[in-house]
Design a protein around this motif. Structure first.
Motif, PDB file in Angstrom:
ATOM      1  N   ILE A 189      17.475 -11.537  15.848  1.00  0.00           N
ATOM      2  CA  ILE A 189      16.685 -10.399  15.352  1.00  0.00           C
ATOM      3  C   ILE A 189      15.194 -10.744  15.382  1.00  0.00           C
ATOM      4  O   ILE A 189      14.361  -9.925  15.780  1.00  0.00           O
ATOM      5  CB  ILE A 189      17.133  -9.999  13.923  1.00  0.00           C
ATOM      6  CG1 ILE A 189      18.541  -9.391  13.986  1.00  0.00           C
ATOM      7  CG2 ILE A 189      16.146  -9.018  13.293  1.00  0.00           C
ATOM      8  CD1 ILE A 189      19.159  -9.093  12.639  1.00  0.00           C
ATOM      9  N   THR A 195      14.117 -10.461  19.129  1.00  0.00           N
ATOM     10  CA  THR A 195      13.971  -9.116  19.680  1.00  0.00           C
ATOM     11  C   THR A 195      13.043  -8.272  18.812  1.00  0.00           C
ATOM     12  O   THR A 195      12.534  -7.255  19.251  1.00  0.00           O
ATOM     13  CB  THR A 195      15.340  -8.398  19.780  1.00  0.00           C
ATOM     14  OG1 THR A 195      15.899  -8.333  18.465  1.00  0.00           O
ATOM     15  CG2 THR A 195      16.287  -9.147  20.688  1.00  0.00           C
ATOM     16  N   GLY A 196      12.851  -8.716  17.558  1.00  0.00           N
ATOM     17  CA  GLY A 196      11.936  -8.001  16.661  1.00  0.00           C
ATOM     18  C   GLY A 196      12.509  -6.764  16.019  1.00  0.00           C
ATOM     19  O   GLY A 196      11.813  -6.033  15.318  1.00  0.00           O
ATOM     20  N   GLU A 197      13.795  -6.497  16.236  1.00  0.00           N
ATOM     21  CA  GLU A 197      14.386  -5.304  15.617  1.00  0.00           C
ATOM     22  C   GLU A 197      15.889  -5.447  15.472  1.00  0.00           C
ATOM     23  O   GLU A 197      16.512  -6.325  16.064  1.00  0.00           O
ATOM     24  CB  GLU A 197      14.082  -4.068  16.462  1.00  0.00           C
ATOM     25  CG  GLU A 197      14.580  -4.207  17.889  1.00  0.00           C
ATOM     26  CD  GLU A 197      14.374  -2.942  18.696  1.00  0.00           C
ATOM     27  OE1 GLU A 197      13.519  -2.128  18.324  1.00  0.00           O
ATOM     28  OE2 GLU A 197      15.088  -2.788  19.693  1.00  0.00           O
ATOM     29  N   GLU A 226      19.475  -2.742  14.743  1.00  0.00           N
ATOM     30  CA  GLU A 226      20.006  -1.407  14.467  1.00  0.00           C
ATOM     31  C   GLU A 226      20.306  -1.321  12.983  1.00  0.00           C
ATOM     32  O   GLU A 226      20.678  -2.309  12.356  1.00  0.00           O
ATOM     33  CB  GLU A 226      21.307  -1.201  15.249  1.00  0.00           C
ATOM     34  CG  GLU A 226      21.112  -0.843  16.698  1.00  0.00           C
ATOM     35  CD  GLU A 226      22.460  -0.654  17.386  1.00  0.00           C
ATOM     36  OE1 GLU A 226      23.225   0.225  16.946  1.00  0.00           O
ATOM     37  OE2 GLU A 226      22.737  -1.403  18.325  1.00  0.00           O
ATOM     38  N   THR A 227      20.194  -0.111  12.425  1.00  0.00           N
ATOM     39  CA  THR A 227      20.413   0.070  10.994  1.00  0.00           C
ATOM     40  C   THR A 227      21.807  -0.373  10.572  1.00  0.00           C
ATOM     41  O   THR A 227      21.969  -1.018   9.531  1.00  0.00           O
ATOM     42  CB  THR A 227      20.165   1.543  10.625  1.00  0.00           C
ATOM     43  OG1 THR A 227      18.800   1.845  10.963  1.00  0.00           O
ATOM     44  CG2 THR A 227      20.377   1.789   9.148  1.00  0.00           C
ATOM     45  N   THR A 265      21.964  -3.962  10.029  1.00  0.00           N
ATOM     46  CA  THR A 265      21.344  -4.400   8.770  1.00  0.00           C
ATOM     47  C   THR A 265      22.296  -4.168   7.591  1.00  0.00           C
ATOM     48  O   THR A 265      22.301  -4.941   6.642  1.00  0.00           O
ATOM     49  CB  THR A 265      20.003  -3.681   8.503  1.00  0.00           C
ATOM     50  OG1 THR A 265      20.232  -2.289   8.271  1.00  0.00           O
ATOM     51  CG2 THR A 265      19.038  -3.859   9.663  1.00  0.00           C
ATOM     52  N   LYS A 301      12.360  -1.445   3.847  1.00  0.00           N
ATOM     53  CA  LYS A 301      12.368  -0.615   5.069  1.00  0.00           C
ATOM     54  C   LYS A 301      13.630   0.231   5.217  1.00  0.00           C
ATOM     55  O   LYS A 301      13.574   1.456   5.220  1.00  0.00           O
ATOM     56  CB  LYS A 301      12.192  -1.508   6.304  1.00  0.00           C
ATOM     57  CG  LYS A 301      10.793  -2.074   6.420  1.00  0.00           C
ATOM     58  CD  LYS A 301      10.524  -2.559   7.827  1.00  0.00           C
ATOM     59  CE  LYS A 301       9.050  -2.877   7.998  1.00  0.00           C
ATOM     60  NZ  LYS A 301       8.727  -3.258   9.363  1.00  0.00           N
ATOM     61  N   LYS A 333      13.709   3.728   7.195  1.00  0.00           N
ATOM     62  CA  LYS A 333      13.038   3.228   8.395  1.00  0.00           C
ATOM     63  C   LYS A 333      13.925   2.228   9.134  1.00  0.00           C
ATOM     64  O   LYS A 333      14.783   1.596   8.541  1.00  0.00           O
ATOM     65  CB  LYS A 333      11.710   2.556   8.016  1.00  0.00           C
ATOM     66  CG  LYS A 333      10.603   3.550   7.663  1.00  0.00           C
ATOM     67  CD  LYS A 333       9.305   2.848   7.361  1.00  0.00           C
ATOM     68  CE  LYS A 333       9.142   2.611   5.875  1.00  0.00           C
ATOM     69  NZ  LYS A 333       7.885   1.993   5.503  1.00  0.00           N
ATOM     70  N   LYS A 334      13.678   2.077  10.402  1.00  0.00           N
ATOM     71  CA  LYS A 334      14.404   1.105  11.197  1.00  0.00           C
ATOM     72  C   LYS A 334      13.836  -0.285  10.906  1.00  0.00           C
ATOM     73  O   LYS A 334      12.628  -0.410  10.630  1.00  0.00           O
ATOM     74  CB  LYS A 334      14.206   1.444  12.677  1.00  0.00           C
ATOM     75  CG  LYS A 334      15.117   0.698  13.638  1.00  0.00           C
ATOM     76  CD  LYS A 334      14.863   1.235  15.053  1.00  0.00           C
ATOM     77  CE  LYS A 334      15.265   0.243  16.104  1.00  0.00           C
ATOM     78  NZ  LYS A 334      16.678   0.085  16.314  1.00  0.00           N
ATOM     79  N   LEU A 335      14.707  -1.284  10.941  1.00  0.00           N
ATOM     80  CA  LEU A 335      14.197  -2.622  10.703  1.00  0.00           C
ATOM     81  C   LEU A 335      13.547  -3.164  11.970  1.00  0.00           C
ATOM     82  O   LEU A 335      14.210  -3.451  12.961  1.00  0.00           O
ATOM     83  CB  LEU A 335      15.320  -3.566  10.261  1.00  0.00           C
ATOM     84  CG  LEU A 335      14.818  -4.916   9.753  1.00  0.00           C
ATOM     85  CD1 LEU A 335      15.604  -5.354   8.551  1.00  0.00           C
ATOM     86  CD2 LEU A 335      14.868  -5.973  10.825  1.00  0.00           C
ATOM     87  N   SER A 336      12.226  -3.221  11.948  1.00  0.00           N
ATOM     88  CA  SER A 336      11.516  -3.828  13.073  1.00  0.00           C
ATOM     89  C   SER A 336      10.465  -4.771  12.516  1.00  0.00           C
ATOM     90  O   SER A 336       9.855  -4.516  11.487  1.00  0.00           O
ATOM     91  CB  SER A 336      10.866  -2.756  13.946  1.00  0.00           C
ATOM     92  OG  SER A 336      10.027  -1.951  13.156  1.00  0.00           O
TER      93      SER A 336
END
Lengths: 212, 10
Positions: free
Chosen positions: A138, A141-143, A145-146, A149, A201, A206-209
């Motif tokens: 994670i 890639t910096g993100e 999917e919800t 998470t 987040k 919000k999406k985790l990024s």
């Protein structure tokens, strides 16, 4: 069985099912670290060898069998059925840096120098760091999917609740297991950063990024 | 140190 352990076990089960369901429904394991899943399969296999030697309760046996089966099913989906969607390039954590030291530690620090006992200790130590390839992926890639998470949250919550379970058991039953407690603390601390991002987040829609 | 008693945990 106290309330903390009861909720923890079902949180753990929820995590496992969420992941399996996500992969099955989306027909894809993108964003999921196959290495972490292999480590969890090893964790369950080495810890639950006592299925063959002792019976504790129907609940205990069923949960162990479900955990083991689901973890192997997850590994199968990632490396066989949906292999084409597996993001191997980003799953580049060197697991030997975890397995080798953890194996050495289990041989050195355990309750009893016996095979089953050392394997149990190995599984406790390994579980505490098994999520690192996933967290590493994670961060790379910096993100995430919800749904991924939610999986991580349930998995982290499980061990955090076990800490309360151990406090409970120390007070009311007078038992404690230093190996499990220290490893459980380490495991929970590894999730702290993620818990923070989840609350600030994901729970706010919000999406985790992560910042680049 | 109570090790056996925690074997009932998952």
């Amino acid at each position: 069985m106290n309330i903390f352990r009861g909720i923890a076990d079902f949180s753990h089960l929820a995590a496992i099912i969420i992941l399996l369901h996500k992969i099955w429904k989306s027909r894809s394991c993108a964003g999921i670290s196959g290495k972490s899943q292999i480590l969890f399969a090893i964790v369950f296999t080495t810890r639950y060898l006592d299925l063959l030697t002792s019976f504790i309760s129907l609940y205990n046996t069923s949960m162990k069998v479900i955990y083991i089966s689901c973890s192997y099913a997850t590994v199968y989906l990632i490396y066989m059925k949906f292999r084409a969607t597996y993001d191997g390039n980003h799953d580049s954590f060197r697991v030997e840096f975890l397995v080798v030291p953890v194996g050495g530690l289990a041989v050195l620090i355990n309750h009893d120098f016996a095979l089953l006992e050392i394997l149990w200790t190995f599984s406790i130590y390994l579980e505490s760091v098994a999520i690192l390839p996933q967290l590493f992926m994670i961060s790379k890639t910096g993100e995430a999917e919800t749904i991924t998470t939610h999986y991580l949250f349930c998995l982290g919550l499980y061990r955090a609740l076990y800490l309360f379970n151990w406090i409970w058991r120390f007070y009311f039953e007078g038992f404690f297991d230093m190996i499990a407690i220290v490893a459980g603390l380490v495991q929970t601390v590894l999730y702290c950063d993620f818990f923070y991002l989840y609350v600030t987040k994901v729970l706010k829609g919000k999406k985790l990024s992560l910042p680049a | 140190c109570g090790r056996q008693s925690l074997k009932d945990e998952l």
